[in-house]
Design a protein around this motif. Structure first.
Motif, PDB file in Angstrom:
ATOM      1  N   UNK A   1       0.853  -1.180   0.000  1.00  0.00           N
ATOM      2  CA  UNK A   1       0.000   0.000   0.000  1.00  0.00           C
ATOM      3  C   UNK A   1       0.881   1.220   0.000  1.00  0.00           C
ATOM      4  N   UNK A   2       0.699   2.094  -0.975  1.00  0.00           N
ATOM      5  CA  UNK A   2       1.593   3.231  -1.127  1.00  0.00           C
ATOM      6  C   UNK A   2       0.784   4.488  -1.402  1.00  0.00           C
ATOM      7  N   UNK A   3       1.090   5.546  -0.708  1.00  0.00           N
ATOM      8  CA  UNK A   3       0.528   6.865  -0.970  1.00  0.00           C
ATOM      9  C   UNK A   3      -0.995   6.826  -1.153  1.00  0.00           C
ATOM     10  N   UNK A   4      -1.677   6.143  -0.236  1.00  0.00           N
ATOM     11  CA  UNK A   4      -3.117   5.977  -0.401  1.00  0.00           C
ATOM     12  C   UNK A   4      -3.818   7.327  -0.426  1.00  0.00           C
ATOM     13  N   UNK A   5      -3.446   8.189   0.502  1.00  0.00           N
ATOM     14  CA  UNK A   5      -4.099   9.490   0.559  1.00  0.00           C
ATOM     15  C   UNK A   5      -3.826  10.297  -0.700  1.00  0.00           C
ATOM     16  N   UNK A   6      -2.551  10.272  -1.131  1.00  0.00           N
ATOM     17  CA  UNK A   6      -2.183  11.063  -2.307  1.00  0.00           C
ATOM     18  C   UNK A   6      -2.903  10.600  -3.548  1.00  0.00           C
ATOM     19  N   UNK A   7      -2.910   9.300  -3.753  1.00  0.00           N
ATOM     20  CA  UNK A   7      -3.528   8.765  -4.963  1.00  0.00           C
ATOM     21  C   UNK A   7      -5.032   8.953  -4.935  1.00  0.00           C
TER      22      UNK A   7
ATOM     23  N   UNK B   1       1.643   6.281 -20.087  1.00  0.00           N
ATOM     24  CA  UNK B   1       2.983   6.816 -20.334  1.00  0.00           C
ATOM     25  C   UNK B   1       3.701   7.068 -19.015  1.00  0.00           C
ATOM     26  N   UNK B   2       4.807   6.362 -18.794  1.00  0.00           N
ATOM     27  CA  UNK B   2       5.583   6.455 -17.553  1.00  0.00           C
ATOM     28  C   UNK B   2       4.707   6.181 -16.336  1.00  0.00           C
ATOM     29  N   UNK B   3       3.745   5.290 -16.521  1.00  0.00           N
ATOM     30  CA  UNK B   3       2.767   4.969 -15.490  1.00  0.00           C
ATOM     31  C   UNK B   3       1.477   5.696 -15.799  1.00  0.00           C
ATOM     32  N   UNK B   4       1.166   6.694 -14.971  1.00  0.00           N
ATOM     33  CA  UNK B   4       0.046   7.607 -15.244  1.00  0.00           C
ATOM     34  C   UNK B   4       0.581   9.004 -14.961  1.00  0.00           C
ATOM     35  N   UNK B   5       1.396   9.505 -15.876  1.00  0.00           N
ATOM     36  CA  UNK B   5       2.263  10.653 -15.594  1.00  0.00           C
ATOM     37  C   UNK B   5       1.524  11.967 -15.380  1.00  0.00           C
ATOM     38  N   UNK B   6       0.248  12.044 -15.752  1.00  0.00           N
ATOM     39  CA  UNK B   6      -0.508  13.270 -15.492  1.00  0.00           C
ATOM     40  C   UNK B   6      -0.976  13.348 -14.048  1.00  0.00           C
ATOM     41  N   UNK B   7      -0.967  12.218 -13.348  1.00  0.00           N
ATOM     42  CA  UNK B   7      -1.574  12.143 -12.031  1.00  0.00           C
ATOM     43  C   UNK B   7      -0.610  11.775 -10.902  1.00  0.00           C
ATOM     44  N   UNK B   8       0.589  11.341 -11.247  1.00  0.00           N
ATOM     45  CA  UNK B   8       1.576  10.928 -10.247  1.00  0.00           C
ATOM     46  C   UNK B   8       2.961  11.102 -10.847  1.00  0.00           C
TER      47      UNK B   8
ATOM     48  N   UNK C   1       3.218   5.988  -9.634  1.00  0.00           N
ATOM     49  CA  UNK C   1       2.619   6.197 -10.952  1.00  0.00           C
ATOM     50  C   UNK C   1       2.061   4.891 -11.511  1.00  0.00           C
ATOM     51  N   UNK C   2       2.791   3.811 -11.308  1.00  0.00           N
ATOM     52  CA  UNK C   2       2.310   2.485 -11.710  1.00  0.00           C
ATOM     53  C   UNK C   2       1.014   2.146 -10.980  1.00  0.00           C
ATOM     54  N   UNK C   3       1.001   2.404  -9.663  1.00  0.00           N
ATOM     55  CA  UNK C   3      -0.178   2.078  -8.868  1.00  0.00           C
ATOM     56  C   UNK C   3      -1.368   2.954  -9.235  1.00  0.00           C
TER      57      UNK C   3
ATOM     58  N   UNK D   1      10.477  -2.173  -9.979  1.00  0.00           N
ATOM     59  CA  UNK D   1       9.425  -1.790 -10.912  1.00  0.00           C
ATOM     60  C   UNK D   1       8.721  -3.031 -11.474  1.00  0.00           C
ATOM     61  N   UNK D   2       9.511  -4.008 -11.891  1.00  0.00           N
ATOM     62  CA  UNK D   2       8.931  -5.243 -12.428  1.00  0.00           C
ATOM     63  C   UNK D   2       8.065  -5.948 -11.382  1.00  0.00           C
ATOM     64  N   UNK D   3       8.510  -5.931 -10.136  1.00  0.00           N
ATOM     65  CA  UNK D   3       7.737  -6.556  -9.060  1.00  0.00           C
ATOM     66  C   UNK D   3       6.393  -5.858  -8.877  1.00  0.00           C
ATOM     67  N   UNK D   4       6.403  -4.515  -8.943  1.00  0.00           N
ATOM     68  CA  UNK D   4       5.161  -3.765  -8.763  1.00  0.00           C
ATOM     69  C   UNK D   4       4.189  -4.029  -9.910  1.00  0.00           C
ATOM     70  N   UNK D   5       4.697  -4.010 -11.125  1.00  0.00           N
ATOM     71  CA  UNK D   5       3.862  -4.288 -12.288  1.00  0.00           C
ATOM     72  C   UNK D   5       3.291  -5.705 -12.196  1.00  0.00           C
ATOM     73  N   UNK D   6       4.126  -6.646 -11.779  1.00  0.00           N
ATOM     74  CA  UNK D   6       3.684  -8.032 -11.618  1.00  0.00           C
ATOM     75  C   UNK D   6       2.616  -8.149 -10.535  1.00  0.00           C
TER      76      UNK D   6
END
Length: 294
Positions: free
Chosen positions: A3-9, A41-48, A55-57, A137-142
């Protein structure tokens, strides 16, 4: 998945519907059997902050299954995910290492890069976000069950990065049949790097970033499965020319295009027959292609 940056995201996502331009039924076009793949693009680059795990999350929470990243190498030979050659724009490297201009990735060790804040430049909500290693990064995407369009960034600066990237992908389980068929593409602006990558592991789907002339396309078809052109270079005629060739895996060459962030542009470029659209606002593009806009 951690769980990462729940409030921010959560805060970032609350206003996303307002960012998507409405797409009327008249905007929905026929894309053949399948609409284009939408790639964050680069995850979700407009939002994180781009190329971070946050950004991946964020892309995952938006329901985006494909994400794109950029891979470079540190001074001590570790692969990290960052777009710019320099650390200056997206980290606090200038502040922490004021005498190290121009702050190039290849001049810093992994231990030094791990000290950097790669989130505050984007928003204080992401303070403390780090530059991830390729392994992380690969672990998070997986963990998210996502798919990866991986770019070898500036490979001419990092001799041997193609072989090293293959080793990392293999070690992290990304070169099995399932990933190779459905979840991994490797691309670069450097044609020689993609040629080397294909020679080292012909099973991996590859893409060239750029828009070669139609006359030169057959050369790229020998080692590329995709021609990933900027949206300004895409025409129906060009897409048709790419689709008229078969790549190294004996399938029709594809066209992924970048970077399209608005609904009208997405519908227009999709109507030209592209196979994928890379976007900083992948939710906006997806909803436009769905004729949804919600």
């Amino acid at each position: 998945m951690r769980i990462r940056h729940v409030v921010a995201v959560t805060g970032a996502l609350m206003g996303l519907s307002a960012l998507a331009l409405p797409a009327s039924g008249a905007q929905a076009v026929a894309y053949g059997q399948h609409p284009p793949v939408v790639v964050g693009h680069r995850g979700a680059a407009a939002y994180a902050p781009e190329n971070t795990l946050a950004s991946v999350d964020t892309a995952d929470r938006l329901g985006i299954s494909w994400v794109e990243n950029d891979v470079q190498r540190t001074k001590d030979g570790e692969l990290v995910v960052l777009h710019d050659t320099s650390l200056a724009r997206t980290t606090n490297a200038k502040k922490l290492f004021p005498g190290r201009s121009p702050w190039n990735v290849g001049d810093f060790t992994l231990r030094e890069i791990e000290k950097l804040d790669a989130g505050s430049w984007f928003s204080s909500k992401f303070k403390g976000e780090r530059v991830p290693t390729l392994e992380e990064y690969l672990e998070e995407v997986e963990d998210n069950g996502q798919k990866l369009l991986m770019e070898l960034k500036n490979p001419e600066l990092y001799p041997g990065i193609e072989r090293q990237a293959i080793r990392e992908l293999r070690r992290d389980g990304w070169l099995d049949s399932g990933h190779l068929r459905r979840r991994l593409i490797v691309q670069s602006f450097n044609a020689d790097a993609i040629k080397r990558f294909h020679r080292l592991d012909p099973a991996v789907k590859t893409g060239f970033l750029g828009s070669p002339t139609v006359a030169d396309l057959p050369k790229y078809a020998a080692y590329c499965d995709q021609i990933n052109a900027p949206h300004t270079a895409v025409t129906r005629k060009y897409v048709k020319a790419v689709h008229g060739l078969r790549g190294p895996h004996h399938r029709r060459l594809e066209v992924y295009t970048w970077t399209v962030d608005d609904a009208k542009g997405a519908v227009g470029i999709a109507g030209m027959g592209v196979d994928g659209i890379i976007s900083n606002k992948p939710d906006v593009v997806r909803d436009a292609l769905d004729g949804d806009g919600s």
